[in-house]
Design a protein around this motif. Structure first.
Motif, PDB file in Angstrom:
ATOM      1  N   TYR A  14      32.201  33.136  51.258  1.00  0.00           N
ATOM      2  CA  TYR A  14      33.129  33.653  50.308  1.00  0.00           C
ATOM      3  C   TYR A  14      33.970  32.469  49.416  1.00  0.00           C
ATOM      4  O   TYR A  14      34.540  32.583  48.373  1.00  0.00           O
ATOM      5  CB  TYR A  14      34.128  34.301  51.214  1.00  0.00           C
ATOM      6  N   PHE A  15      34.065  31.259  50.112  1.00  0.00           N
ATOM      7  CA  PHE A  15      34.680  30.248  49.463  1.00  0.00           C
ATOM      8  C   PHE A  15      34.026  29.803  48.163  1.00  0.00           C
ATOM      9  O   PHE A  15      34.649  29.641  46.978  1.00  0.00           O
ATOM     10  CB  PHE A  15      34.882  28.931  50.270  1.00  0.00           C
ATOM     11  N   PHE A  16      32.630  29.758  48.286  1.00  0.00           N
ATOM     12  CA  PHE A  16      31.824  29.386  46.958  1.00  0.00           C
ATOM     13  C   PHE A  16      31.823  30.566  46.036  1.00  0.00           C
ATOM     14  O   PHE A  16      31.820  30.243  44.847  1.00  0.00           O
ATOM     15  CB  PHE A  16      30.588  29.070  47.476  1.00  0.00           C
ATOM     16  N   ILE A  17      31.803  31.689  46.502  1.00  0.00           N
ATOM     17  CA  ILE A  17      31.923  32.859  45.521  1.00  0.00           C
ATOM     18  C   ILE A  17      33.179  32.737  44.672  1.00  0.00           C
ATOM     19  O   ILE A  17      33.072  32.803  43.548  1.00  0.00           O
ATOM     20  CB  ILE A  17      31.885  34.322  46.086  1.00  0.00           C
ATOM     21  N   LEU A  18      34.341  32.599  45.535  1.00  0.00           N
ATOM     22  CA  LEU A  18      35.612  32.487  44.635  1.00  0.00           C
ATOM     23  C   LEU A  18      35.610  31.283  43.894  1.00  0.00           C
ATOM     24  O   LEU A  18      36.044  31.095  42.663  1.00  0.00           O
ATOM     25  CB  LEU A  18      36.607  32.280  45.843  1.00  0.00           C
ATOM     26  N   LEU A  19      35.023  30.077  44.223  1.00  0.00           N
ATOM     27  CA  LEU A  19      34.967  28.991  43.530  1.00  0.00           C
ATOM     28  C   LEU A  19      34.209  28.971  42.397  1.00  0.00           C
ATOM     29  O   LEU A  19      34.899  28.599  41.351  1.00  0.00           O
ATOM     30  CB  LEU A  19      34.611  27.744  44.377  1.00  0.00           C
ATOM     31  N   PHE A  20      32.982  29.459  42.491  1.00  0.00           N
ATOM     32  CA  PHE A  20      32.234  29.605  41.237  1.00  0.00           C
ATOM     33  C   PHE A  20      32.634  30.764  40.378  1.00  0.00           C
ATOM     34  O   PHE A  20      32.399  30.519  39.230  1.00  0.00           O
ATOM     35  CB  PHE A  20      30.669  29.915  41.870  1.00  0.00           C
ATOM     36  N   CYS A  21      33.066  31.956  40.827  1.00  0.00           N
ATOM     37  CA  CYS A  21      33.604  32.956  39.969  1.00  0.00           C
ATOM     38  C   CYS A  21      34.911  32.384  39.192  1.00  0.00           C
ATOM     39  O   CYS A  21      34.933  32.575  38.026  1.00  0.00           O
ATOM     40  CB  CYS A  21      33.998  34.127  40.900  1.00  0.00           C
ATOM     41  N   TYR A  22      35.961  31.734  39.874  1.00  0.00           N
ATOM     42  CA  TYR A  22      36.945  31.296  39.297  1.00  0.00           C
ATOM     43  C   TYR A  22      36.531  30.073  38.270  1.00  0.00           C
ATOM     44  O   TYR A  22      37.031  30.163  36.935  1.00  0.00           O
ATOM     45  CB  TYR A  22      37.886  30.528  40.309  1.00  0.00           C
ATOM     46  N   ALA A  23      35.673  29.248  38.731  1.00  0.00           N
ATOM     47  CA  ALA A  23      35.205  28.169  37.857  1.00  0.00           C
ATOM     48  C   ALA A  23      34.540  28.715  36.536  1.00  0.00           C
ATOM     49  O   ALA A  23      34.847  28.281  35.304  1.00  0.00           O
ATOM     50  CB  ALA A  23      34.387  27.171  38.265  1.00  0.00           C
ATOM     51  N   GLY A  24      33.618  29.662  36.700  1.00  0.00           N
ATOM     52  CA  GLY A  24      32.801  30.345  35.424  1.00  0.00           C
ATOM     53  C   GLY A  24      33.775  31.124  34.554  1.00  0.00           C
ATOM     54  O   GLY A  24      33.649  31.019  33.417  1.00  0.00           O
ATOM     55  N   ILE A  25      34.757  31.773  35.023  1.00  0.00           N
ATOM     56  CA  ILE A  25      35.448  32.680  34.271  1.00  0.00           C
ATOM     57  C   ILE A  25      36.469  31.706  33.797  1.00  0.00           C
ATOM     58  O   ILE A  25      36.779  32.179  32.437  1.00  0.00           O
ATOM     59  CB  ILE A  25      36.277  33.657  35.308  1.00  0.00           C
ATOM     60  N   SER A  26      36.949  30.882  34.182  1.00  0.00           N
ATOM     61  CA  SER A  26      37.826  29.925  33.437  1.00  0.00           C
ATOM     62  C   SER A  26      37.282  29.349  32.159  1.00  0.00           C
ATOM     63  O   SER A  26      37.735  29.134  31.075  1.00  0.00           O
ATOM     64  CB  SER A  26      38.330  28.667  34.523  1.00  0.00           C
ATOM     65  N   LYS A  27      36.063  28.966  32.537  1.00  0.00           N
ATOM     66  CA  LYS A  27      35.156  28.121  31.403  1.00  0.00           C
ATOM     67  C   LYS A  27      34.958  29.307  30.395  1.00  0.00           C
ATOM     68  O   LYS A  27      34.966  28.920  29.236  1.00  0.00           O
ATOM     69  CB  LYS A  27      33.872  27.880  31.855  1.00  0.00           C
TER      70      LYS A  27
END
Length: 142
Positions: A14-27
């Protein structure tokens, strides 16, 4: 004990899901800036047309793989490899460049390069722990 270990794997996933979704969407939200920052990198400038798309797509695919138990091992391997690549890149940047902007996006962009290195090393360790536990405890009982 097995249940606690599978919960650890779920939490890290869940941590990585949040991290990668947050980073991808921010980009995605600030894509032009992300592309410019990639093009300013001495290591990535030649690939500035391809790398931004590849990073975003990989982050979102890995996040998707982590959502399902059947694909979690692949997602954890992807998390490990991607975080290892990001960590190596940050180490390279620290050794060779000064005042290069971070192209991570969102609040991650506010970290110094050294803070980012420590954060990424922690993520690599978490991915190894989760992968090891998942490989050991996700198999059906014999």
């Amino acid at each position: 004990m097995k249940k606690a270990k599978t919960r650890i794997v779920e939490f890290i996933s869940y941590f990585f899901i949040l991290l990668f979704c947050y980073a991808g969407i921010s980009k995605i939200m600030d894509f032009e800036n992300f592309q410019v920052q990639i093009s300013e990198s001495p290591l990535l400038s030649s690939y500035a047309g391809f790398i931004p798309f590849a990073i975003i797509i990989l982050e979102l695919i890995i996040a998707g793989l982590l959502c399902y138990r059947k694909t979690r091992n692949i997602g954890l391997i992807g998390s490990f490899v991607l975080m290892l690549i990001f960590t190596g890149y940050i180490f390279y940047i620290i050794q060779t460049s000064e005042n290069l902007p971070c192209s991570c996006g969102g609040i991650l962009e506010k970290m110094s390069w050294h803070q980012h290195l420590i954060f990424n090393i922690g993520c690599v360790v978490l991915s190894v722990i989760a992968l090891g536990l998942n490989l050991r405890y996700s198999r059906p009982a014999e």
